[in-house]
Design a protein around this motif. Sequence first.
Motif, PDB file in Angstrom:
ATOM      1  N   GLY A  54     -22.460 -89.343 -11.086  1.00 49.65           N
ATOM      2  CA  GLY A  54     -21.576 -90.500 -10.113  1.00 49.65           C
ATOM      3  C   GLY A  54     -20.878 -89.567  -8.953  1.00 49.65           C
ATOM      4  N   LEU A  55     -20.546 -88.365  -9.212  1.00 51.39           N
ATOM      5  CA  LEU A  55     -19.849 -87.854  -8.298  1.00 51.39           C
ATOM      6  C   LEU A  55     -20.663 -86.878  -7.223  1.00 51.39           C
ATOM      7  CD1 LEU A  55     -16.387 -87.005  -9.862  1.00 51.39           C
ATOM      8  CD2 LEU A  55     -16.766 -88.931  -8.424  1.00 51.39           C
ATOM      9  N   GLU A  56     -22.095 -86.954  -7.558  1.00 50.00           N
ATOM     10  CA  GLU A  56     -22.704 -85.814  -6.700  1.00 50.00           C
ATOM     11  C   GLU A  56     -22.675 -86.023  -5.320  1.00 50.00           C
ATOM     12  OE1 GLU A  56     -27.108 -85.999  -7.515  1.00 50.00           O
ATOM     13  OE2 GLU A  56     -27.228 -88.130  -7.333  1.00 50.00           O
ATOM     14  N   GLY A  57     -22.303 -87.147  -4.940  1.00 45.75           N
ATOM     15  CA  GLY A  57     -22.233 -87.060  -3.440  1.00 45.75           C
ATOM     16  C   GLY A  57     -20.771 -86.847  -2.785  1.00 45.75           C
ATOM     17  N   ASN A  58     -20.003 -86.087  -3.535  1.00 46.71           N
ATOM     18  CA  ASN A  58     -18.700 -85.773  -3.195  1.00 46.71           C
ATOM     19  C   ASN A  58     -18.446 -84.228  -3.681  1.00 46.71           C
ATOM     20  OD1 ASN A  58     -18.480 -88.898  -3.613  1.00 46.71           O
ATOM     21  ND2 ASN A  58     -16.584 -88.045  -2.769  1.00 46.71           N
ATOM     22  N   PHE A  59     -18.197 -83.463  -2.476  1.00 50.27           N
ATOM     23  CA  PHE A  59     -17.827 -82.101  -2.506  1.00 50.27           C
ATOM     24  C   PHE A  59     -16.556 -81.694  -2.854  1.00 50.27           C
ATOM     25  CE2 PHE A  59     -21.986 -81.326  -0.118  1.00 50.27           C
ATOM     26  CZ  PHE A  59     -22.813 -81.805  -0.846  1.00 50.27           C
ATOM     27  N   CYS A  60     -16.372 -80.774  -3.647  1.00 47.60           N
ATOM     28  CA  CYS A  60     -14.866 -80.058  -3.573  1.00 47.60           C
ATOM     29  C   CYS A  60     -15.126 -78.773  -4.043  1.00 47.60           C
ATOM     30  CB  CYS A  60     -14.400 -80.511  -5.047  1.00 47.60           C
ATOM     31  SG  CYS A  60     -12.888 -79.599  -5.476  1.00 47.60           S
ATOM     32  N   ARG A  61     -14.690 -77.984  -2.882  1.00 42.70           N
ATOM     33  CA  ARG A  61     -14.819 -76.535  -2.578  1.00 42.70           C
ATOM     34  C   ARG A  61     -13.690 -75.555  -3.419  1.00 42.70           C
ATOM     35  NH1 ARG A  61     -20.044 -76.892  -1.064  1.00 42.70           N
ATOM     36  NH2 ARG A  61     -19.557 -77.536  -3.193  1.00 42.70           N
ATOM     37  N   CYS A  62     -12.836 -76.376  -4.204  1.00 44.70           N
ATOM     38  CA  CYS A  62     -11.799 -75.484  -4.641  1.00 44.70           C
ATOM     39  C   CYS A  62     -11.680 -75.523  -6.271  1.00 44.70           C
ATOM     40  CB  CYS A  62     -10.197 -76.192  -4.472  1.00 44.70           C
ATOM     41  SG  CYS A  62      -9.822 -76.360  -2.850  1.00 44.70           S
ATOM     42  N   THR A  63     -12.054 -76.767  -6.886  1.00 49.89           N
ATOM     43  CA  THR A  63     -11.784 -76.807  -8.299  1.00 49.89           C
ATOM     44  C   THR A  63     -12.694 -76.462  -9.331  1.00 49.89           C
ATOM     45  OG1 THR A  63     -12.508 -79.125  -8.593  1.00 49.89           O
ATOM     46  CG2 THR A  63     -10.205 -78.668  -7.826  1.00 49.89           C
ATOM     47  N   GLY A  64     -14.234 -76.315  -8.664  1.00 42.36           N
ATOM     48  CA  GLY A  64     -15.224 -76.049  -9.600  1.00 42.36           C
ATOM     49  C   GLY A  64     -15.430 -77.422 -10.360  1.00 42.36           C
ATOM     50  N   TYR A  65     -14.937 -78.698 -10.136  1.00 38.38           N
ATOM     51  CA  TYR A  65     -15.029 -79.670 -10.740  1.00 38.38           C
ATOM     52  C   TYR A  65     -14.847 -80.092 -11.868  1.00 38.38           C
ATOM     53  CZ  TYR A  65     -18.202 -80.235  -6.464  1.00 38.38           C
ATOM     54  OH  TYR A  65     -18.802 -80.131  -5.204  1.00 38.38           O
ATOM     55  N   HIS A  66     -14.274 -79.020 -12.832  1.00 38.33           N
ATOM     56  CA  HIS A  66     -13.931 -79.371 -14.178  1.00 38.33           C
ATOM     57  C   HIS A  66     -12.653 -80.153 -14.391  1.00 38.33           C
ATOM     58  CE1 HIS A  66     -13.912 -78.044 -18.351  1.00 38.33           C
ATOM     59  NE2 HIS A  66     -12.561 -77.786 -18.162  1.00 38.33           N
ATOM     60  N   ASN A  67     -11.680 -79.867 -13.528  1.00 38.43           N
ATOM     61  CA  ASN A  67     -10.713 -80.969 -13.779  1.00 38.43           C
ATOM     62  C   ASN A  67     -10.629 -82.314 -12.990  1.00 38.43           C
ATOM     63  OD1 ASN A  67      -9.240 -79.004 -15.129  1.00 38.43           O
ATOM     64  ND2 ASN A  67      -7.721 -78.464 -13.824  1.00 38.43           N
ATOM     65  N   ILE A  68     -11.512 -82.176 -12.173  1.00 39.43           N
ATOM     66  CA  ILE A  68     -11.967 -83.769 -11.538  1.00 39.43           C
ATOM     67  C   ILE A  68     -12.643 -84.351 -12.397  1.00 39.43           C
ATOM     68  CG2 ILE A  68     -13.524 -84.819  -9.903  1.00 39.43           C
ATOM     69  CD1 ILE A  68     -12.908 -82.390  -7.896  1.00 39.43           C
ATOM     70  N   VAL A  69     -13.430 -83.936 -13.352  1.00 40.03           N
ATOM     71  CA  VAL A  69     -14.258 -84.628 -14.705  1.00 40.03           C
ATOM     72  C   VAL A  69     -12.965 -85.256 -15.522  1.00 40.03           C
ATOM     73  CG1 VAL A  69     -15.837 -84.646 -16.614  1.00 40.03           C
ATOM     74  CG2 VAL A  69     -16.355 -83.478 -14.248  1.00 40.03           C
ATOM     75  N   LYS A  70     -12.234 -84.411 -15.833  1.00 39.25           N
ATOM     76  CA  LYS A  70     -11.094 -84.546 -16.766  1.00 39.25           C
ATOM     77  C   LYS A  70     -10.116 -85.532 -16.255  1.00 39.25           C
ATOM     78  CE  LYS A  70      -9.116 -80.566 -17.983  1.00 39.25           C
ATOM     79  NZ  LYS A  70      -8.672 -79.431 -18.904  1.00 39.25           N
ATOM     80  N   SER A  71      -9.840 -85.422 -14.909  1.00 46.67           N
ATOM     81  CA  SER A  71      -9.183 -86.670 -14.341  1.00 46.67           C
ATOM     82  C   SER A  71      -9.616 -87.972 -14.455  1.00 46.67           C
ATOM     83  CB  SER A  71      -8.905 -86.271 -12.574  1.00 46.67           C
ATOM     84  OG  SER A  71      -8.488 -85.035 -12.512  1.00 46.67           O
ATOM     85  N   VAL A  72     -11.321 -88.109 -14.227  1.00 48.42           N
ATOM     86  CA  VAL A  72     -11.785 -89.301 -14.230  1.00 48.42           C
ATOM     87  C   VAL A  72     -11.805 -89.753 -15.852  1.00 48.42           C
ATOM     88  CG1 VAL A  72     -13.943 -90.363 -13.903  1.00 48.42           C
ATOM     89  CG2 VAL A  72     -13.259 -88.753 -12.287  1.00 48.42           C
ATOM     90  N   GLN A  73     -12.019 -88.864 -16.687  1.00 48.93           N
ATOM     91  CA  GLN A  73     -11.939 -89.328 -18.252  1.00 48.93           C
ATOM     92  C   GLN A  73     -10.483 -89.777 -18.264  1.00 48.93           C
ATOM     93  OE1 GLN A  73     -13.140 -85.466 -19.547  1.00 48.93           O
ATOM     94  NE2 GLN A  73     -15.115 -86.128 -20.191  1.00 48.93           N
ATOM     95  N   HIS A  74      -9.492 -89.298 -17.862  1.00 48.59           N
ATOM     96  CA  HIS A  74      -8.231 -89.667 -18.084  1.00 48.59           C
ATOM     97  C   HIS A  74      -8.044 -91.235 -17.564  1.00 48.59           C
ATOM     98  CE1 HIS A  74      -3.720 -89.123 -18.012  1.00 48.59           C
ATOM     99  NE2 HIS A  74      -3.603 -90.217 -17.205  1.00 48.59           N
ATOM    100  N   ALA A  75      -8.638 -91.373 -16.625  1.00 44.65           N
ATOM    101  CA  ALA A  75      -8.395 -92.707 -15.933  1.00 44.65           C
ATOM    102  C   ALA A  75      -9.333 -93.944 -16.718  1.00 44.65           C
ATOM    103  CB  ALA A  75      -9.184 -92.800 -14.626  1.00 44.65           C
ATOM    104  N   ALA A  76     -10.254 -93.289 -17.103  1.00 40.04           N
ATOM    105  CA  ALA A  76     -11.331 -94.011 -17.993  1.00 40.04           C
ATOM    106  C   ALA A  76     -10.831 -94.622 -19.278  1.00 40.04           C
ATOM    107  CB  ALA A  76     -12.669 -93.548 -18.229  1.00 40.04           C
ATOM    108  N   LYS A  77      -9.991 -93.670 -20.009  1.00 39.52           N
ATOM    109  CA  LYS A  77      -9.451 -93.903 -21.081  1.00 39.52           C
ATOM    110  C   LYS A  77      -8.150 -94.998 -20.639  1.00 39.52           C
ATOM    111  CE  LYS A  77      -9.851 -89.684 -23.804  1.00 39.52           C
ATOM    112  NZ  LYS A  77      -9.641 -88.553 -22.984  1.00 39.52           N
ATOM    113  N   LYS A  78      -7.440 -95.000 -19.662  1.00 40.51           N
ATOM    114  CA  LYS A  78      -6.370 -95.513 -19.307  1.00 40.51           C
ATOM    115  C   LYS A  78      -6.713 -96.994 -19.161  1.00 40.51           C
ATOM    116  CE  LYS A  78      -1.847 -95.399 -17.900  1.00 40.51           C
ATOM    117  NZ  LYS A  78      -0.821 -94.930 -17.058  1.00 40.51           N
ATOM    118  N   MET A  79      -7.981 -97.159 -18.405  1.00 40.14           N
ATOM    119  CA  MET A  79      -8.380 -98.442 -17.834  1.00 40.14           C
ATOM    120  C   MET A  79      -9.055 -99.303 -18.877  1.00 40.14           C
ATOM    121  SD  MET A  79      -9.882 -97.030 -14.316  1.00 40.14           S
ATOM    122  CE  MET A  79     -10.427 -98.404 -13.473  1.00 40.14           C
ATOM    123  N   VAL A  80      -9.306 -98.811 -20.040  1.00 39.62           N
ATOM    124  CA  VAL A  80     -10.123 -99.543 -21.083  1.00 39.62           C
ATOM    125  C   VAL A  80      -9.071-100.824 -21.487  1.00 39.62           C
ATOM    126  CG1 VAL A  80     -11.026 -99.678 -23.273  1.00 39.62           C
ATOM    127  CG2 VAL A  80     -11.552 -97.900 -21.960  1.00 39.62           C
TER     128      VAL A  80
END
Lengths: 155, 282
Positions: free
Chosen positions: A129-155
């Motif tokens: 879902g985020l393939e059209g967004n580039f991050c040059r710092c994080t390696g995406y790992h924590n970005i995925v965790k951030s989205v998971q955090h929100a998904a849990k919170k929004m249920v």
Amino acid sequence: MKVQISVTVNGTNYQREVEPRMLLVHFLREELSLTGTHVGCDTSSCGACTVHLDGKALKSCTMLAVQANGKSITTIEGMATNGQLHPLQEGFHQEHGLQCGFCTPGMIMTAADLLANNSDPSEQEIREGLEGNFCRCTGYHNIVKSVQHAAKKMV
Amino acid sequence: MIPSKLAYHRPNNVNEAIQMLQNYGDDCKILAGGHSLIPVLKQRLNDPEHLVDISGLTELKGIRDNEKSITIGAGTTHAEIANSTAVQQHAPMIAQAAASIGDVQVRNFGTIGGSIAHADPAADWPAVLLAADANVVIKNTGGTREVDIDQFFLGLFTTAVQEGEIITAIRIPKTAFNRNSTYVKFPHPASRFAVVGCAAAVAKEGGNVTAARVAFNGVSSKPFRDMGIEKGLKGNALNADTIAAATKNAAAEVSVMSDHFASEKYRRHLAGVYARRALGAL
């Protein structure tokens, strides 16, 4: 010749006269001073300029402001409500989903579109879902965790 | 990057749009989703004085499931096509190609009509539409004409659409080969454009191939059907031996592009690899 447009941005209606060649991202940043939406690659690749147009994620460097006439836009500035961070903003804060922060507004807007269509995405679905967004710092790992955090919170 | 100065027009219907195209001649470009045209305008590779914005025209939007075909309005977005159950059922390669274009944001606003009018040789639509035996519906002041997809793509960024004409729809026939079809590609890592893409549609009876259409994008300056592969499949059982023999000389009859992403030799090699992957999945 300038053209009159009327757009609703983060719930507020704006009437402006714009040159037809003005890009939507420049309209948001320069006409409305909403500088949370960033210009990254300027070639529809990096996703830093992502906003929502009528609820759908859009790279605002690839649309003219005149095309948004009569439409409703949400930018990163419209995500928090009454001083309360959106669960995605909170997720990026809690899970260290950013380093320099340049890509973050675009990441959050694209992730919000993803979660609107899929409230419980798998890790793979988040990455796709985020393939059209580039991050040059994080390696995406924590970005995925951030989205998971929100998904849990929004249920 | 900012486009050159231009005038903006928003017609109320297709006929009005065609009238505007007549009035402004070759100083005019049609703007739909903008995801092919705006990058071109920003780089100033094209410098139209007038833009005719057809993105609001509802008559160009939507997918109709007819008895013998599926009609996709030219203004339909890639995301809408990817999510259409009729398309998924009758021509899976069309839905797969739609879902593989760019990224979520691009698929939300880019349109099929805009993409094929632009005719980028690395775009995903041309190969699947060639393999699907599609027809392109084009409107002008005289009425409507349908162009066979085999006569539509003429070369690099060049199509059969004439001055003063608008693509209104793409028609996909409901055939056995379209029901058994797939699209695979080697995407460029940043743009997701196809370095090489292959669409394959195969009808079988009693285990033997009765009809096959195999097409490539990204390989040559114009998308093409590989007649050598199609001939090699027809009448034979679709197994690994047949596929290996048929694809051995993939893209042999065309001039293959070469750039800093992929040399001519590598691209031709990839054409064979992706043809085998596509056919192996059918």
